[in-house]
Design a protein around this motif. Sequence first.
Motif, PDB file in Angstrom:
ATOM      1  N   ALA A   8      -9.710 -22.264 -18.278  1.00 37.98           N
ATOM      2  CA  ALA A   8     -10.011 -21.133 -19.151  1.00 37.98           C
ATOM      3  C   ALA A   8     -10.314 -19.930 -18.268  1.00 37.98           C
ATOM      4  CB  ALA A   8     -11.214 -21.455 -20.026  1.00 37.98           C
ATOM      5  N   ILE A   9     -10.024 -18.759 -18.779  1.00 40.56           N
ATOM      6  CA  ILE A   9     -10.414 -17.519 -18.109  1.00 40.56           C
ATOM      7  C   ILE A   9     -11.562 -16.928 -18.930  1.00 40.56           C
ATOM      8  CG2 ILE A   9      -9.743 -15.181 -17.441  1.00 40.56           C
ATOM      9  CD1 ILE A   9      -8.464 -17.337 -15.712  1.00 40.56           C
ATOM     10  N   ILE A  10     -12.696 -16.713 -18.285  1.00 36.74           N
ATOM     11  CA  ILE A  10     -13.861 -16.139 -18.955  1.00 36.74           C
ATOM     12  C   ILE A  10     -14.074 -14.720 -18.449  1.00 36.74           C
ATOM     13  CG2 ILE A  10     -16.347 -16.323 -19.316  1.00 36.74           C
ATOM     14  CD1 ILE A  10     -16.092 -19.342 -18.910  1.00 36.74           C
ATOM     15  N   LEU A  11     -14.089 -13.771 -19.356  1.00 36.31           N
ATOM     16  CA  LEU A  11     -14.404 -12.382 -19.007  1.00 36.31           C
ATOM     17  C   LEU A  11     -15.814 -12.112 -19.503  1.00 36.31           C
ATOM     18  CD1 LEU A  11     -11.073 -10.532 -19.931  1.00 36.31           C
ATOM     19  CD2 LEU A  11     -11.697 -11.706 -17.804  1.00 36.31           C
ATOM     20  N   HIS A  12     -16.728 -11.912 -18.583  1.00 37.27           N
ATOM     21  CA  HIS A  12     -18.145 -11.715 -18.909  1.00 37.27           C
ATOM     22  C   HIS A  12     -18.424 -10.218 -19.093  1.00 37.27           C
ATOM     23  CE1 HIS A  12     -22.474 -11.796 -18.752  1.00 37.27           C
ATOM     24  NE2 HIS A  12     -22.503 -13.113 -18.557  1.00 37.27           N
ATOM     25  N   SER A  13     -18.734  -9.833 -20.305  1.00 41.07           N
ATOM     26  CA  SER A  13     -19.063  -8.439 -20.658  1.00 41.07           C
ATOM     27  C   SER A  13     -17.962  -7.450 -20.271  1.00 41.07           C
ATOM     28  CB  SER A  13     -20.393  -8.016 -20.008  1.00 41.07           C
ATOM     29  OG  SER A  13     -21.420  -8.903 -20.350  1.00 41.07           O
ATOM     30  N   PRO A  14     -16.714  -7.721 -20.617  1.00 34.79           N
ATOM     31  CA  PRO A  14     -15.639  -6.765 -20.288  1.00 34.79           C
ATOM     32  C   PRO A  14     -15.822  -5.479 -21.075  1.00 34.79           C
ATOM     33  CG  PRO A  14     -14.826  -8.426 -21.808  1.00 34.79           C
ATOM     34  CD  PRO A  14     -16.205  -8.868 -21.407  1.00 34.79           C
ATOM     35  N   GLN A  15     -15.425  -4.381 -20.475  1.00 37.29           N
ATOM     36  CA  GLN A  15     -15.638  -3.083 -21.110  1.00 37.29           C
ATOM     37  C   GLN A  15     -14.397  -2.562 -21.816  1.00 37.29           C
ATOM     38  OE1 GLN A  15     -17.361  -1.837 -17.094  1.00 37.29           O
ATOM     39  NE2 GLN A  15     -18.453  -0.478 -18.469  1.00 37.29           N
ATOM     40  N   LEU A  37     -14.293 -14.529 -24.168  1.00 38.07           N
ATOM     41  CA  LEU A  37     -14.978 -13.256 -23.941  1.00 38.07           C
ATOM     42  C   LEU A  37     -16.465 -13.413 -24.225  1.00 38.07           C
ATOM     43  CD1 LEU A  37     -12.487 -10.868 -25.809  1.00 38.07           C
ATOM     44  CD2 LEU A  37     -12.374 -11.653 -23.434  1.00 38.07           C
ATOM     45  N   VAL A  38     -17.282 -12.959 -23.292  1.00 41.19           N
ATOM     46  CA  VAL A  38     -18.727 -12.956 -23.491  1.00 41.19           C
ATOM     47  C   VAL A  38     -19.170 -11.527 -23.717  1.00 41.19           C
ATOM     48  CG1 VAL A  38     -20.973 -13.525 -22.485  1.00 41.19           C
ATOM     49  CG2 VAL A  38     -18.983 -14.969 -21.991  1.00 41.19           C
ATOM     50  N   THR A  39     -19.681 -11.248 -24.893  1.00 42.52           N
ATOM     51  CA  THR A  39     -20.169  -9.915 -25.308  1.00 42.52           C
ATOM     52  C   THR A  39     -19.267  -8.766 -24.871  1.00 42.52           C
ATOM     53  OG1 THR A  39     -21.608  -9.744 -23.339  1.00 42.52           O
ATOM     54  CG2 THR A  39     -22.566 -10.698 -25.360  1.00 42.52           C
ATOM     55  N   PRO A  40     -18.039  -8.712 -25.323  1.00 46.24           N
ATOM     56  CA  PRO A  40     -17.173  -7.566 -24.984  1.00 46.24           C
ATOM     57  C   PRO A  40     -17.782  -6.278 -25.530  1.00 46.24           C
ATOM     58  CG  PRO A  40     -16.224  -8.850 -26.766  1.00 46.24           C
ATOM     59  CD  PRO A  40     -17.389  -9.642 -26.260  1.00 46.24           C
ATOM     60  N   ARG A  41     -17.821  -5.252 -24.722  1.00 40.29           N
ATOM     61  CA  ARG A  41     -18.506  -4.013 -25.084  1.00 40.29           C
ATOM     62  C   ARG A  41     -17.999  -3.400 -26.374  1.00 40.29           C
ATOM     63  NH1 ARG A  41     -17.426   1.238 -21.560  1.00 40.29           N
ATOM     64  NH2 ARG A  41     -15.501   1.055 -22.792  1.00 40.29           N
ATOM     65  N   ASP A  42     -16.695  -3.377 -26.562  1.00 43.48           N
ATOM     66  CA  ASP A  42     -16.105  -2.713 -27.725  1.00 43.48           C
ATOM     67  C   ASP A  42     -15.771  -3.676 -28.857  1.00 43.48           C
ATOM     68  OD1 ASP A  42     -16.308  -0.363 -26.312  1.00 43.48           O
ATOM     69  OD2 ASP A  42     -14.266  -0.470 -25.533  1.00 43.48           O
ATOM     70  N   GLY A  43     -16.316  -4.892 -28.767  1.00 44.46           N
ATOM     71  CA  GLY A  43     -16.099  -5.852 -29.841  1.00 44.46           C
ATOM     72  C   GLY A  43     -14.705  -6.457 -29.811  1.00 44.46           C
ATOM     73  N   TRP A  44     -14.471  -7.285 -30.822  1.00 46.44           N
ATOM     74  CA  TRP A  44     -13.177  -7.955 -30.941  1.00 46.44           C
ATOM     75  C   TRP A  44     -12.877  -8.210 -32.411  1.00 46.44           C
ATOM     76  CZ3 TRP A  44      -9.647  -8.415 -27.338  1.00 46.44           C
ATOM     77  CH2 TRP A  44      -8.506  -9.195 -27.611  1.00 46.44           C
ATOM     78  N   PRO A  45     -11.609  -8.000 -32.846  1.00 46.81           N
ATOM     79  CA  PRO A  45     -10.401  -7.646 -32.073  1.00 46.81           C
ATOM     80  C   PRO A  45     -10.403  -6.199 -31.613  1.00 46.81           C
ATOM     81  CG  PRO A  45      -9.897  -7.794 -34.413  1.00 46.81           C
ATOM     82  CD  PRO A  45     -11.311  -8.272 -34.261  1.00 46.81           C
ATOM     83  N   ASN A  46      -9.532  -5.919 -30.663  1.00 44.33           N
ATOM     84  CA  ASN A  46      -9.470  -4.598 -30.045  1.00 44.33           C
ATOM     85  C   ASN A  46      -8.015  -4.141 -30.003  1.00 44.33           C
ATOM     86  OD1 ASN A  46      -9.283  -2.511 -27.993  1.00 44.33           O
ATOM     87  ND2 ASN A  46     -11.355  -3.074 -27.390  1.00 44.33           N
ATOM     88  N   PRO A  47      -7.673  -3.062 -30.710  1.00 44.62           N
ATOM     89  CA  PRO A  47      -6.274  -2.593 -30.741  1.00 44.62           C
ATOM     90  C   PRO A  47      -5.707  -2.286 -29.357  1.00 44.62           C
ATOM     91  CG  PRO A  47      -7.573  -1.520 -32.441  1.00 44.62           C
ATOM     92  CD  PRO A  47      -8.543  -2.245 -31.570  1.00 44.62           C
ATOM     93  N   ALA A  48      -6.558  -1.758 -28.465  1.00 48.31           N
ATOM     94  CA  ALA A  48      -6.080  -1.428 -27.120  1.00 48.31           C
ATOM     95  C   ALA A  48      -5.669  -2.699 -26.364  1.00 48.31           C
ATOM     96  CB  ALA A  48      -7.159  -0.680 -26.344  1.00 48.31           C
TER      97      ALA A  48
END
Length: 253
Positions: A8-15, A37-48
């Motif tokens: 798995a790939i874990i992204l911790h607090s990606p912005q 994803l752990v607490t992504p700053r802009d939430g999820w899902p993300n259009p970008a």
Amino acid sequence: MADHRSPAIILHSPQLGENIGAAARVMRNFGLTDLRLVTPRDGWPNPAADTMSAGAFEAGVTVTVHETLQDALEGITWLAAATARLRGMEKRVGDAQDAAEAAHARLGTGKSAIMFGAEKSGLPNDAVAVSDFLMTYPVDVDFKSLNLAQAVCVFCAEWGKLAIGPRADEGDNKAGLGDLAPRDELYRMFEHFEEELERAGYFFPPEKTALMKDNLRAALIRADWTRQEVQTFRGAIKALALGRGKARVIRDD
């Protein structure tokens, strides 16, 4: 080539959503599909993220969002943390190849994960503390900044070498080499070349002919010729030989 046992790939607090999408894209390129994803700053899902993924989510990359790292580590038996600083902790340290090899060796014994920190600050110490392995890249000390998605790409490419191999599509051999030329064909090519050079008066003075031939053969042999290349080169020699004596047009422009 995707395998649910793959890391798995874990992204911790990606912005940035763009980095999440780009990471998903390169994951799918190399057969990885479990993105956490752990607490992504802009939430999820993300259009970008969707835009940058180039269809990776539709192609099989699954995303789960977690409030804590502990939740994201459910089912994980071996964890590597990507970090530029070793933090003074006593842990095994290696590069992306080492991490990929360690994860690959555990395919039949449990689920591995590779964890990356936020773009601005990297991984917090408490996240690094629970990892089994510290993965660091040999970047230039004068410019250590590495984009999050690019960092994911470096690991994924190493994983692909092990899990997919150098030729994922056996039907596409355009970039592959043909059969290597046997020595007898090389000798005939050398002799053909040398005969034409002899006719052109290249070997001078006569007493140096043997040495000059040896030097030419030594230079040519380093090319590791294929049979097709030998045929092509002999065709070129023949074309030059047939062109002897033809008028040359001298251009002034």
